[in-house]
Every structure is written in C-alpha cells, then in structure tokens.
Design a protein around this motif. Structure first.
Motif, PDB file in Angstrom:
ATOM      1  N   THR A  12       0.823  -1.214   0.000  1.00 46.11           N
ATOM      2  CA  THR A  12       0.000   0.000   0.000  1.00 46.11           C
ATOM      3  C   THR A  12       0.854   1.258   0.000  1.00 46.11           C
ATOM      4  O   THR A  12       0.572   2.192  -0.756  1.00 46.11           O
ATOM      5  N   THR A  13       1.898   1.301   0.802  1.00 47.99           N
ATOM      6  CA  THR A  13       2.728   2.506   0.824  1.00 47.99           C
ATOM      7  C   THR A  13       3.475   2.691  -0.496  1.00 47.99           C
ATOM      8  O   THR A  13       3.729   3.816  -0.906  1.00 47.99           O
ATOM      9  N   THR A  14       3.792   1.597  -1.182  1.00 48.97           N
ATOM     10  CA  THR A  14       4.442   1.717  -2.495  1.00 48.97           C
ATOM     11  C   THR A  14       3.488   2.346  -3.503  1.00 48.97           C
ATOM     12  O   THR A  14       3.845   3.276  -4.224  1.00 48.97           O
ATOM     13  N   VAL A  15       2.252   1.854  -3.544  1.00 45.77           N
ATOM     14  CA  VAL A  15       1.272   2.382  -4.499  1.00 45.77           C
ATOM     15  C   VAL A  15       0.869   3.801  -4.148  1.00 45.77           C
ATOM     16  O   VAL A  15       0.664   4.640  -5.012  1.00 45.77           O
ATOM     17  N   LEU A  16       0.745   4.072  -2.850  1.00 48.01           N
ATOM     18  CA  LEU A  16       0.259   5.381  -2.404  1.00 48.01           C
ATOM     19  C   LEU A  16       1.403   6.302  -1.981  1.00 48.01           C
ATOM     20  O   LEU A  16       1.215   7.178  -1.141  1.00 48.01           O
ATOM     21  N   GLU A  17       2.581   6.138  -2.566  1.00 45.75           N
ATOM     22  CA  GLU A  17       3.749   6.889  -2.113  1.00 45.75           C
ATOM     23  C   GLU A  17       3.587   8.402  -2.235  1.00 45.75           C
ATOM     24  O   GLU A  17       4.181   9.145  -1.477  1.00 45.75           O
ATOM     25  N   ASP A  18       2.782   8.865  -3.182  1.00 45.11           N
ATOM     26  CA  ASP A  18       2.585  10.304  -3.341  1.00 45.11           C
ATOM     27  C   ASP A  18       1.454  10.849  -2.486  1.00 45.11           C
ATOM     28  O   ASP A  18       1.201  12.041  -2.469  1.00 45.11           O
ATOM     29  N   PHE A  19       0.752   9.959  -1.779  1.00 47.24           N
ATOM     30  CA  PHE A  19      -0.373  10.372  -0.942  1.00 47.24           C
ATOM     31  C   PHE A  19       0.154  10.846   0.408  1.00 47.24           C
ATOM     32  O   PHE A  19       1.278  10.571   0.777  1.00 47.24           O
ATOM     33  N   SER A  20      -0.701  11.519   1.147  1.00 48.32           N
ATOM     34  CA  SER A  20      -0.338  11.901   2.513  1.00 48.32           C
ATOM     35  C   SER A  20      -0.143  10.639   3.349  1.00 48.32           C
ATOM     36  O   SER A  20      -0.779   9.615   3.099  1.00 48.32           O
ATOM     37  N   TYR A  21       0.695  10.721   4.357  1.00 46.78           N
ATOM     38  CA  TYR A  21       1.003   9.569   5.206  1.00 46.78           C
ATOM     39  C   TYR A  21      -0.257   8.959   5.812  1.00 46.78           C
ATOM     40  O   TYR A  21      -0.405   7.749   5.886  1.00 46.78           O
ATOM     41  N   GLY A  22      -1.203   9.790   6.200  1.00 47.38           N
ATOM     42  CA  GLY A  22      -2.436   9.311   6.826  1.00 47.38           C
ATOM     43  C   GLY A  22      -3.283   8.444   5.916  1.00 47.38           C
ATOM     44  O   GLY A  22      -3.975   7.541   6.384  1.00 47.38           O
ATOM     45  N   PHE A  23      -3.240   8.690   4.583  1.00 47.23           N
ATOM     46  CA  PHE A  23      -4.013   7.869   3.659  1.00 47.23           C
ATOM     47  C   PHE A  23      -3.578   6.414   3.734  1.00 47.23           C
ATOM     48  O   PHE A  23      -4.398   5.509   3.848  1.00 47.23           O
ATOM     49  N   ALA A  24      -2.278   6.195   3.620  1.00 45.45           N
ATOM     50  CA  ALA A  24      -1.772   4.823   3.612  1.00 45.45           C
ATOM     51  C   ALA A  24      -2.159   4.100   4.892  1.00 45.45           C
ATOM     52  O   ALA A  24      -2.611   2.953   4.849  1.00 45.45           O
ATOM     53  N   ASP A  25      -2.021   4.744   6.038  1.00 36.12           N
ATOM     54  CA  ASP A  25      -2.374   4.105   7.302  1.00 36.12           C
ATOM     55  C   ASP A  25      -3.848   3.736   7.365  1.00 36.12           C
ATOM     56  O   ASP A  25      -4.205   2.648   7.830  1.00 36.12           O
ATOM     57  N   MET A  26      -4.736   4.627   6.913  1.00 29.74           N
ATOM     58  CA  MET A  26      -6.167   4.331   6.936  1.00 29.74           C
ATOM     59  C   MET A  26      -6.488   3.147   6.036  1.00 29.74           C
ATOM     60  O   MET A  26      -7.268   2.265   6.405  1.00 29.74           O
ATOM     61  N   VAL A  27      -5.886   3.112   4.851  1.00 23.93           N
ATOM     62  CA  VAL A  27      -6.163   2.032   3.910  1.00 23.93           C
ATOM     63  C   VAL A  27      -5.601   0.715   4.437  1.00 23.93           C
ATOM     64  O   VAL A  27      -6.264  -0.329   4.366  1.00 23.93           O
ATOM     65  N   ILE A  28      -4.399   0.730   4.975  1.00 23.48           N
ATOM     66  CA  ILE A  28      -3.789  -0.485   5.527  1.00 23.48           C
ATOM     67  C   ILE A  28      -4.645  -1.054   6.652  1.00 23.48           C
ATOM     68  O   ILE A  28      -4.911  -2.264   6.702  1.00 23.48           O
ATOM     69  N   GLU A  29      -5.102  -0.201   7.532  1.00 21.71           N
ATOM     70  CA  GLU A  29      -5.950  -0.649   8.647  1.00 21.71           C
ATOM     71  C   GLU A  29      -7.242  -1.284   8.119  1.00 21.71           C
ATOM     72  O   GLU A  29      -7.677  -2.333   8.599  1.00 21.71           O
ATOM     73  N   PHE A  30      -7.844  -0.677   7.118  1.00 19.60           N
ATOM     74  CA  PHE A  30      -9.057  -1.223   6.520  1.00 19.60           C
ATOM     75  C   PHE A  30      -8.792  -2.595   5.911  1.00 19.60           C
ATOM     76  O   PHE A  30      -9.559  -3.547   6.119  1.00 19.60           O
ATOM     77  N   LEU A  31      -7.706  -2.720   5.145  1.00 15.94           N
ATOM     78  CA  LEU A  31      -7.401  -3.987   4.491  1.00 15.94           C
ATOM     79  C   LEU A  31      -7.145  -5.092   5.505  1.00 15.94           C
ATOM     80  O   LEU A  31      -7.578  -6.233   5.322  1.00 15.94           O
ATOM     81  N   GLU A  32      -6.452  -4.754   6.573  1.00 18.46           N
ATOM     82  CA  GLU A  32      -6.185  -5.756   7.612  1.00 18.46           C
ATOM     83  C   GLU A  32      -7.478  -6.256   8.254  1.00 18.46           C
ATOM     84  O   GLU A  32      -7.604  -7.432   8.575  1.00 18.46           O
ATOM     85  N   GLN A  33      -8.461  -5.364   8.408  1.00 18.58           N
ATOM     86  CA  GLN A  33      -9.743  -5.753   8.988  1.00 18.58           C
ATOM     87  C   GLN A  33     -10.536  -6.662   8.062  1.00 18.58           C
ATOM     88  O   GLN A  33     -11.330  -7.475   8.518  1.00 18.58           O
TER      89      GLN A  33
END
Length: 185
Positions: A12-33
């Motif tokens: 996720t951080t590789t794909v979203l590298e240009d996004f704000s740091y908070g985006f990647a964390d929110m998406v990662i948390e969602f995917l883990e759930q």
C-alpha cells in the motif's frame, strides 16, 4: 501449495507513495480488517485470505485533511472487463459534458460531494453506496484508464485489487494496491 500473506504496509505505501502519510495508514488498517485467518477442521491455520469473492475488489475512498475529520468509505465492486470499463468511461464523460466540466474537476466534485454526505452513507443506505461506486468507477477510469490493467492483473494473480480514491488538498489521486489473497475454491 504455500501462499504467503500480503504485506499490506509494503504494497500500500508503495502504491500510495505520493499520498499523505495518513491515507496509507487508513487504507492499511481497513485492508487488515477485511482479511480473515482461515483454519482447517483440525485447527491448523491455513493462512489469511480476503473476505470477498474471486473477481471482486474493494473501492476505498479516503479523505485526510486538516479541515475535516479523516474517513474511509468502502464498497465492493466487480473488476470490470475492458468493455465494461469503456462503458463506464463513456457514461462518465457524458455526465461531465452535460455539466460543462472537465473529467478531473468532475472527479473532485464527486469526491467533495461524498465527503459532504458521508453520514448519510454511513447509515447504511445501500442504494447510495452502489450508485456512488458506479459513479466513482467511471470517474476514476476516465482519468486513470491504466488502472483497469492493474486491477485485472491483481485478479489473475489471485489478489483482490484495492482501488483507492483519495482527496489530498483538493487534488484527486488514485491507485491500486492489494486487498489480500483470494481463497482458493
């Protein structure tokens, strides 16, 4: 056959590298759930798999900004064939032409509208959820047609594609990361 768990942080951080740091964390948390540890009848762990049907993906809209509360909205979608993707794009472009706006500005407008009605969506209005997913797919594919290939590659490789649509300081950004491994039937 051995299947390895998806490293959501890395993909996720590789794909979203240009996004704000908070985006990647929110998406990662969602995917883990959305991933479930499966066990066999004898209690042995079989691995972690995504909790959706093969051929589907997750559409995640993330908003992270100083002026509003961060949130994620997610729905499942069927990964489109090239023909279906083309029809989504045509419908979206017609919608934009009727309003006299560019495709990118239309995408921003749709994202901002969703941010404004997020509480209505959160109350479980399934019809709104599905209509928004169709509109967002058309908008994203019209602006980022290369995403179709990424989603199809993910499915062919046994991964659920996660289409992330983000609004970062009134700038729409989109990317595809992994939603997890599909369970082998």
């Amino acid at each position: 056959m051995v299947t390895h768990n998806v490293d959501f942080r890395a993909t996720t951080t590789t794909v979203l590298e240009d996004f704000s740091y908070g985006f990647a964390d929110m998406v990662i948390e969602f995917l883990e759930q959305r991933n479930t540890v499966m066990t066999s009848a004898d209690g042995k762990k079989k691995g972690t798999y995504v909790d959706i049907s093969t051929g589907n993906g997750f559409l995640v809209m993330a908003h992270y900004g100083e002026d509003k509360e961060p949130f994620t909205m997610a729905t499942e979608f069927l990964v489109p064939s090239n023909e279906l993707a083309a029809s989504f794009i045509v419908m979206w472009r017609r919608w934009c032409d009727k309003r006299g706006i560019s495709s990118n500005n239309g995408l921003l407008s749709l994202i901002n509208r969703i941010i404004g009605i997020q509480q209505h969506i959160a109350q479980g209005n399934q019809c709104s959820d599905n209509n928004l997913a169709i509109g967002l797919m058309g908008a994203v594919l019209a602006n980022y047609p290369e995403i179709v290939g990424s989603m199809q590659w993910s499915v062919d490789s046994g991964f659920a594609p996660c289409l992330v649509i983000a609004n970062d300081n009134n700038l729409a950004k989109c990317g595809v990361c992994y939603g997890g491994r599909y369970m082998v039937p």
